[in-house]
Design an enzyme around this catalytic site. Sequence first.
Site, PDB file in Angstrom:
ATOM      1  N   CYS A  79       0.897  -1.059  -0.058  1.00  0.00           N
ATOM      2  CA  CYS A  79       0.110  -0.083  -0.154  1.00  0.00           C
ATOM      3  C   CYS A  79       0.937   1.388   0.091  1.00  0.00           C
ATOM      4  O   CYS A  79       1.968   1.303   0.680  1.00  0.00           O
ATOM      5  CB  CYS A  79      -0.869  -0.100   1.198  1.00  0.00           C
ATOM      6  SG  CYS A  79      -2.018   1.456   1.379  1.00  0.00           S
ATOM      7  N   CYS A  85      -1.768   5.514   7.136  1.00  0.00           N
ATOM      8  CA  CYS A  85      -3.159   5.030   7.314  1.00  0.00           C
ATOM      9  C   CYS A  85      -3.273   4.233   8.568  1.00  0.00           C
ATOM     10  O   CYS A  85      -2.358   3.222   8.939  1.00  0.00           O
ATOM     11  CB  CYS A  85      -3.600   4.138   6.144  1.00  0.00           C
ATOM     12  SG  CYS A  85      -5.137   3.298   6.090  1.00  0.00           S
ATOM     13  N   CYS A  88      -3.919  -0.439   8.666  1.00  0.00           N
ATOM     14  CA  CYS A  88      -2.973  -1.713   8.633  1.00  0.00           C
ATOM     15  C   CYS A  88      -1.808  -1.214   9.699  1.00  0.00           C
ATOM     16  O   CYS A  88      -1.288  -0.029   9.434  1.00  0.00           O
ATOM     17  CB  CYS A  88      -2.352  -2.150   7.241  1.00  0.00           C
ATOM     18  SG  CYS A  88      -3.807  -2.839   6.212  1.00  0.00           S
ATOM     19  N   CYS A 167      -7.325   0.831  -2.041  1.00  0.00           N
ATOM     20  CA  CYS A 167      -7.144   0.167  -0.441  1.00  0.00           C
ATOM     21  C   CYS A 167      -6.739  -1.338  -0.754  1.00  0.00           C
ATOM     22  O   CYS A 167      -7.654  -1.927  -1.624  1.00  0.00           O
ATOM     23  CB  CYS A 167      -8.143   0.040   0.329  1.00  0.00           C
ATOM     24  SG  CYS A 167      -8.037  -1.003   2.123  1.00  0.00           S
ATOM     25  N   ASN A 309     -24.416 -17.516  12.837  1.00  0.00           N
ATOM     26  CA  ASN A 309     -23.170 -17.980  12.197  1.00  0.00           C
ATOM     27  C   ASN A 309     -22.752 -19.371  12.591  1.00  0.00           C
ATOM     28  O   ASN A 309     -22.343 -20.237  11.600  1.00  0.00           O
ATOM     29  CB  ASN A 309     -22.128 -16.927  12.244  1.00  0.00           C
ATOM     30  CG  ASN A 309     -21.090 -17.268  11.460  1.00  0.00           C
ATOM     31  OD1 ASN A 309     -20.982 -17.513  10.118  1.00  0.00           O
ATOM     32  ND2 ASN A 309     -19.850 -17.275  11.952  1.00  0.00           N
ATOM     33  N   GLU A 325     -28.288 -14.309  22.663  1.00  0.00           N
ATOM     34  CA  GLU A 325     -27.653 -13.132  22.252  1.00  0.00           C
ATOM     35  C   GLU A 325     -28.178 -11.992  22.991  1.00  0.00           C
ATOM     36  O   GLU A 325     -29.286 -12.025  23.246  1.00  0.00           O
ATOM     37  CB  GLU A 325     -27.909 -12.956  20.763  1.00  0.00           C
ATOM     38  CG  GLU A 325     -27.572 -11.484  20.152  1.00  0.00           C
ATOM     39  CD  GLU A 325     -25.948 -11.516  20.480  1.00  0.00           C
ATOM     40  OE1 GLU A 325     -25.668 -10.179  20.985  1.00  0.00           O
ATOM     41  OE2 GLU A 325     -25.130 -12.184  19.991  1.00  0.00           O
ATOM     42  N   ASP A 352     -28.937 -11.041  28.830  1.00  0.00           N
ATOM     43  CA  ASP A 352     -27.893 -10.370  29.014  1.00  0.00           C
ATOM     44  C   ASP A 352     -26.942 -11.426  29.852  1.00  0.00           C
ATOM     45  O   ASP A 352     -27.059 -11.901  30.867  1.00  0.00           O
ATOM     46  CB  ASP A 352     -27.978  -9.419  30.262  1.00  0.00           C
ATOM     47  CG  ASP A 352     -27.009  -8.485  30.495  1.00  0.00           C
ATOM     48  OD1 ASP A 352     -25.800  -9.163  30.099  1.00  0.00           O
ATOM     49  OD2 ASP A 352     -27.132  -7.263  31.020  1.00  0.00           O
ATOM     50  N   ASP A 389     -18.606 -17.186  21.450  1.00  0.00           N
ATOM     51  CA  ASP A 389     -17.983 -16.306  20.604  1.00  0.00           C
ATOM     52  C   ASP A 389     -17.994 -14.817  21.073  1.00  0.00           C
ATOM     53  O   ASP A 389     -19.080 -14.105  20.264  1.00  0.00           O
ATOM     54  CB  ASP A 389     -18.297 -16.409  18.955  1.00  0.00           C
ATOM     55  CG  ASP A 389     -17.568 -15.850  18.150  1.00  0.00           C
ATOM     56  OD1 ASP A 389     -16.882 -15.001  18.585  1.00  0.00           O
ATOM     57  OD2 ASP A 389     -18.124 -15.477  16.999  1.00  0.00           O
ATOM     58  N   CYS A 415     -11.943 -12.614  19.703  1.00  0.00           N
ATOM     59  CA  CYS A 415     -11.215 -11.616  19.053  1.00  0.00           C
ATOM     60  C   CYS A 415     -10.241 -10.954  19.910  1.00  0.00           C
ATOM     61  O   CYS A 415      -9.862  -9.621  19.474  1.00  0.00           O
ATOM     62  CB  CYS A 415     -12.297 -10.633  18.311  1.00  0.00           C
ATOM     63  SG  CYS A 415     -13.533  -9.737  19.495  1.00  0.00           S
TER      64      CYS A 415
END
Length: 460
Positions: A79, A85, A88, A167, A309, A325, A352, A389, A415
């Site tokens: 890039c 930027c 990344c 990009c 998912n 959820e 919750d 997840d 994550c």
Amino acid sequence: MARRRKRPKLPTEPVRAVIEDLSHDGRGVTHIDGKTVFVEGALKGEEVSFLYVEKKRSYDVGATQEVHRAAAERVEPRCAVFGTCGGCALQHMAAEEQILAKQEVLLENFERIGKVSPAEVLPPLTGPHWGYRRKARMGVRYVAKKGRVLIGFREKRAPYIVDMHRCEVLHPSVGERLDELSELIGSLQAAARIAQIEVAVDDSQTALVFRNLEPLEESDREKMIAFAQAHDMRFFLQPGGPDSVEPLWPEQTQLSYALPEFDVRFNFTPTGFTQVNTDINRKMVPYAIELLQVQPDERVLDLFCGIGNFTLPLARRAKSVVGVEGLEILVQRARENAALNGIDNVEFHVADLAKEVELLPWWSQRHDTSGHAEPSDHEHKGFDKVLLDPARDGAMEAIPHIAKLGVKRIVYVSCNPATLARDAGILVNEYGYTLEKAGVMDMFPHTAHVESIALFTKGK
């Protein structure tokens, strides 16, 4: 009135240093006069010259100006605006080395935060390194001094939009058309009133949601429709909050993605949450289900299930699945997706998960794995397996409730390696689980984001 503390004056001369390590966010680590300095654009083992860009009480930040001795894994960033930027952080590192560095981050977090380590490190899940990103939110701003509309991500350490023409990580249907989109918006009467573009690319369609701060003139609408038609795109307008999104062209658009291995398809909205990397998602879902070792007579609990998912693929393998959820809108979408796929052995609930859930009827529901209507030796409470997840905050409040279920296998998709490590420590050190396997998944190449998966077992 309290005085505003003055920012310390930054040295103007480059400083030469050897990089000792790589931080969790992809910056090089060195020490100058005993103080930690995080050096952007530097890799472990390199000798670089850097300029100070920030000084804090406990650490400083520098930006690499020259590399005197390069690491073997250094590559030329693809890039043109890499380093400016904020999208990344690792394009200067070979992709195969990036994922190994993320693996080290995960393992270090397990040891330092959770005081645990996996019995087996899983091989990384990898996919395409460029053009992979199908969900994104880009800023838009007309800059008179540049004579053009800027479309892109924000600069590092600054609120300005990067002056970028393409990009490399965005899906090519958008990443290669930034200049064309800039010209389109620049031609509108409302050019100065378009604030952002949200990108959503499904298996075959590209949708853009334009955040318009005022109603568009008919001539502007016509120009946008003509562009969408010419480039086979779906355009939406968002004059207010998320609920205000409306189609511009065509009048009806349904975005969807498929997981062919499980014969399921998911509908989603252009501003709704889906995984940004379709290729990794198609590997991750069967990977997780394989680790869970789901059997046809089992009842599975899927926490933080989103639009289903994992839930719907699980339902293809299990006797029944319960998806939970916290957001009603996601649960509604999950139920619609179950109906879309004709899946009737699944139920979804809004809850919750940071609060008491053990008293909710679906949590402690009894089921009979033998198929008998009357109670038998095979009848038991709750669930056989759990998959979760969670968002970046992790699942600390839900862990005690999960542990009380007494399931023998838990698969945790994360994550955030720090919160996964924290929760792993609780499961292992407080509730007697074994961290049997863990590994990383390359969901966000060229960024410092670490996606990971872990298997916990108990009482084999």
